[in-house]
Design an enzyme around this catalytic site. Structure first.
Site, short mmCIF file in Angstrom:
data_model
loop_
_atom_site.label_atom_id
_atom_site.label_comp_id
_atom_site.label_asym_id
_atom_site.label_seq_id
_atom_site.Cartn_x
_atom_site.Cartn_y
_atom_site.Cartn_z
N ASP A 1 21.93 37.69 6.68
CA ASP A 1 22.44 38.47 5.56
C ASP A 1 23.93 38.29 5.31
O ASP A 1 24.37 38.02 4.20
CB ASP A 1 22.12 39.95 5.81
CG ASP A 1 22.73 40.86 4.77
OD1 ASP A 1 22.35 40.73 3.60
OD2 ASP A 1 23.59 41.67 5.14
N GLU B 1 34.04 40.74 5.39
CA GLU B 1 32.69 40.25 5.68
C GLU B 1 32.08 39.60 4.44
O GLU B 1 32.02 40.22 3.38
CB GLU B 1 31.79 41.36 6.18
CG GLU B 1 30.43 40.85 6.63
CD GLU B 1 29.61 41.90 7.37
OE1 GLU B 1 28.67 41.52 8.08
OE2 GLU B 1 29.90 43.10 7.22
N TYR C 1 22.58 50.74 5.86
CA TYR C 1 22.90 49.34 5.57
C TYR C 1 22.61 49.00 4.12
O TYR C 1 23.50 48.60 3.37
CB TYR C 1 22.13 48.42 6.52
CG TYR C 1 22.43 48.71 7.97
CD1 TYR C 1 23.63 48.29 8.55
CD2 TYR C 1 21.54 49.43 8.77
CE1 TYR C 1 23.92 48.56 9.88
CE2 TYR C 1 21.82 49.71 10.10
CZ TYR C 1 23.02 49.28 10.65
OH TYR C 1 23.31 49.57 11.96
#
Length: 537
Positions: A114, A510, A265
């Site tokens: 991911d 990220e 998440y």
């Protein structure tokens, strides 16, 4: 030639024949000069008009900056691949996740990790596939012109191969490989990960309308991509798409309710948008009016949020659906007059409201932007909304150009397609370095970009022997990443346009595969100017 005053005034006196010749020559020169000026003015006006409309059957010149950035951004998909890697171009990546799915006798080894972690989250992965498919369908010719189309096909198929295997029966879909809590307690390269990789599925008892519908959208859009390349594979994708849509619609429920652990998440805020999104893609893929009717009169009033646009993201597909439905309004279909469908016009009008909010000097411009003009909605992964908005803007601009729609009205003020393209360019250029930090947020592009990307594989040297816990020394290391995650689009700046380059700053540093799909889509639209195809078939 300069004539003297006395002789210039009298063309009929004693030196008549000689003077007449000079007079007629002067008149001829003046006439030619006037005609030349008129031709020049006409050409200037023509090219100004051409520049503002750009409606032609041919692609414009390739923009080297966007071509280079596109080639770079495509590489992050390779960095995120799980499974047995073939012709692997990333020297610090190797085979991984080869046993994923084996506990249920499935091959879930493919797919993409991911983000900076090692989880395969089905919801954002399916979104990545849908956006990548859309980019290929709209701008595949431009990808081909800069030798990136085959790469895009390969990246898409790596995801759809996984999604096919994750759907072993009509009403079962595996939506996650790995446990986020276990994964986030480890810092390891994917090639040597040791934590357990449990599987999570949705079914009739634990439904997930949102993720099932998004996966249906991914399969339907990808079926269009592969229709002329691999017809049997295209038909297989479409079969899965229709089954998944039926499953999503029949057994309604949010997947993050059925699977509470995903809420921190990828929590879903609703599934109505995914149902409309999937139905719209299925209509494009099948031309079955049942899907069109589903997205308009049957469910549009309940789910479409007409008149109230929202931001396009992995969680919210409203704005994208409004633009994709507008495509039908612009170009029509074989069996329907789009002008007669009131619900379709609601989609287009809402898309226009969204476009007006993006234009910086529009009377209805959104205030959700930085002082330098970057669309900025939330602090976590802020670039997602900026890039997604720019992609929709370039699409809408090209729909207007191709359909020869000259004007977009925003609360009494008029704009043209070039204004939307300029907005899209402003967002892309910000990402690529035209920002207060003077750095590119696309890793590998330019001379200054993040060196401490929050990414396990990039942060640990190849060959380093690390276990689950002791690998965190690489997270905390003061040194830049030993492996460059080329093509990674990081989260982006704070509202004050600052960026802290630290591996522990996952909020800003990220990257994610869905960010990559969006920047690939945007850059593909900016590589050159050209009309879009009026149909996907």
């Amino acid at each position: 030639m300069e004539l003297k005053a006395g002789k210039e005034a009298d063309c009929s006196t004693e030196s008549k024949s000689k003077t007449e010749r000079w007079c007629w020559r002067l008149l001829l020169l003046l006439t030619i000069s006037l005609l030349a000026a008129m031709v020049a003015l006409t050409l200037v006006q023509y090219f100004k008009h051409w520049k503002s409309s750009r409606v032609s059957g041919h692609r414009g010149a390739i923009m080297p900056k966007y071509s280079e950035a596109l080639q770079i951004s495509m590489q992050f998909f390779d960095a995120q691949k799980s499974g047995k890697l073939v012709d692997n171009p990333i020297p610090w990546r190797g085979d991984s996740g080869l046993q994923d799915g084996s506990e249920d006798d499935l091959d879930l080894s493919k797919g993409l990790y991911d983000a900076g972690d090692l989880i395969k989250f089905g919801f954002p992965m399916a979104f990545t596939a849908t956006v990548l498919s859309w980019a290929i369908l709209e701008y595949g010719d431009q990808m081909k012109a800069v030798k990136q189309l085959d790469h895009a096909h390969d990246s898409l198929k790596w995801i759809t191969d996984y999604l096919i295997n994750a759907h072993p029966s009509p009403n079962v879909l595996y939506v996650q490989v790995g446990d986020p809590e276990l994964d986030h307690n480890c810092w390891q390269r994917p090639e040597v990960m040791t934590e357990k990789r449990p599987l999570i599925q949705i079914n009739t008892s634990f439904p997930g309308t949102d993720v099932a519908a998004e996966t249906a959208a991914a399969m339907a859009s990808a079926s269009l991509v592969f229709r002329k390349i691999n017809s049997s594979y295209s038909k297989l994708l479409l079969t899965h798409a229709e089954q998944l849509f039926s499953f999503a619609d029949t057994y309604r429920g949010a997947y993050s309710v059925s699977i509470p652990q995903v809420q921190i998440y990828y929590n879903s805020t609703g599934y109505g948008d995914e149902l409309l999104w999937a139905a719209t893609w299925l209509y494009h893929a099948t031309e079955d009016p049942t899907y069109f009717k589903y997205a308009t009169e049957q469910n549009g009033p309940a789910f479409a949020n007409w008149g109230s646009p929202s931001w396009f993201s992995w969680d919210d597909k409203h704005a994208a659906t409004q633009v994709l439905m507008s495509r039908i309004s612009f170009f029509g279909t074989k069996d329907m007059s789009s002008a007669e469908n009131i619900d379709l016009q609601e989609y287009r009008e809402t898309a226009e409201v969204f476009m007006c909010s993006l234009l910086p000097d529009s009377p209805t411009a959104t205030s959700s932007r930085t002082s330098s003009g970057l669309i900025w909605v939330i602090k976590w992964n802020c670039l997602q909304h900026a890039v997604a908005s720019a992609f929709l803007a370039i699409l809408y601009s090209d729909y207007m150009l191709t359909s020869k729609t000259e004007i977009l009205y925003c609360d009494g003020k008029s704009y043209n397609p070039v204004d939307l393209r300029k907005f899209a360019i402003s967002q892309a250029d910000y990402v690529l370095g035209e920002n207060p930090m003077r750095m590119s947020y696309l890793v590998g592009y330019g001379s200054s970009y993040p060196q401490y990307v929050h990414h396990r594989g990039a942060s640990i040297p190849v060959g380093a022997e690390t276990g689950c816990i002791d690998g965190f020394k690489w997270l905390d290391s003061p040194n830049p990443n030993p492996n460059v995650a080329v093509g990674a689009l990081v989260g982006g700046p704070f509202m004050n346009e600052t960026y802290i380059d630290s591996r522990n700053n996952s909020m800003q540093g990220e990257p994610s595969t869905y960010n990559s799909a969006l920047i690939v889509a945007l850059l593909s639209g900016l590589v050159a100017t050209s009309p879009v195809a009026k149909t996907f078939s």
